[in-house]
Design a protein around this motif. Structure first.
Motif, PDB file in Angstrom:
ATOM      1  N   UNK A 190       0.694  -1.132   0.029  1.00 41.86           N
ATOM      2  CA  UNK A 190      -0.105  -0.005   0.099  1.00 41.86           C
ATOM      3  C   UNK A 190       0.949   1.318  -0.025  1.00 41.86           C
ATOM      4  N   UNK A 191       1.732   1.234   0.754  1.00 45.52           N
ATOM      5  CA  UNK A 191       2.836   2.433   1.038  1.00 45.52           C
ATOM      6  C   UNK A 191       3.730   2.618  -0.422  1.00 45.52           C
ATOM      7  N   UNK A 192       4.144   1.495  -0.886  1.00 43.83           N
ATOM      8  CA  UNK A 192       4.676   1.655  -2.226  1.00 43.83           C
ATOM      9  C   UNK A 192       3.663   2.013  -3.196  1.00 43.83           C
ATOM     10  N   UNK A 193       2.565   1.613  -3.313  1.00 43.82           N
ATOM     11  CA  UNK A 193       1.677   2.316  -4.345  1.00 43.82           C
ATOM     12  C   UNK A 193       1.491   3.585  -4.314  1.00 43.82           C
ATOM     13  N   UNK A 194       1.304   4.311  -3.032  1.00 48.08           N
ATOM     14  CA  UNK A 194       1.211   5.566  -2.847  1.00 48.08           C
ATOM     15  C   UNK A 194       2.495   6.314  -3.303  1.00 48.08           C
ATOM     16  N   UNK A 195       3.677   5.746  -3.008  1.00 50.13           N
ATOM     17  CA  UNK A 195       4.901   6.458  -3.333  1.00 50.13           C
ATOM     18  C   UNK A 195       5.254   6.421  -4.959  1.00 50.13           C
ATOM     19  N   UNK A 196       4.888   5.427  -5.487  1.00 46.31           N
ATOM     20  CA  UNK A 196       5.201   5.007  -6.885  1.00 46.31           C
ATOM     21  C   UNK A 196       4.121   5.526  -7.774  1.00 46.31           C
ATOM     22  N   UNK A 239      11.082   1.368  -8.918  1.00 52.87           N
ATOM     23  CA  UNK A 239      12.457   1.712  -8.468  1.00 52.87           C
ATOM     24  C   UNK A 239      12.320   3.056  -7.635  1.00 52.87           C
ATOM     25  N   UNK A 240      11.923   4.065  -8.449  1.00 42.69           N
ATOM     26  CA  UNK A 240      11.852   5.208  -7.564  1.00 42.69           C
ATOM     27  C   UNK A 240      11.297   5.248  -6.097  1.00 42.69           C
TER      28      UNK A 240
END
Length: 69
Positions: free
Chosen positions: A22-28, A53-54
């Motif tokens: 979930x956090x990666x989804x928001x970040x990426x 990657x970012x």
């Protein structure tokens, strides 16, 4: 063009970054469904790989499956 992200490398980078999908989804800016597909070994677009990657703070090369290098 599509590429395959290494499942083990991806899991290791998720753990290293200490974030969940979930956090990666928001970040990426990538959907959780897409991240789950990538995590299970499905290929993704180069643009998606770059976003992931970012979001993880690593170069794309740190995620690419050895069979794709």
């Amino acid at each position: 063009m599509h590429m395959r992200i290494g499942r083990i490398k991806f899991a290791a980078e998720l753990a290293r970054a200490d974030i969940n999908i979930k956090s990666l989804s928001e970040r990426a800016g990538v959907s959780r469904v897409t991240i789950t597909s990538v995590r299970s070994g499905k290929s993704c677009s180069v643009a998606t790989a770059k976003k992931l990657a970012i979001g993880l703070g690593v170069p794309v090369s740190a995620l690419v499956s050895d069979s794709d290098t």
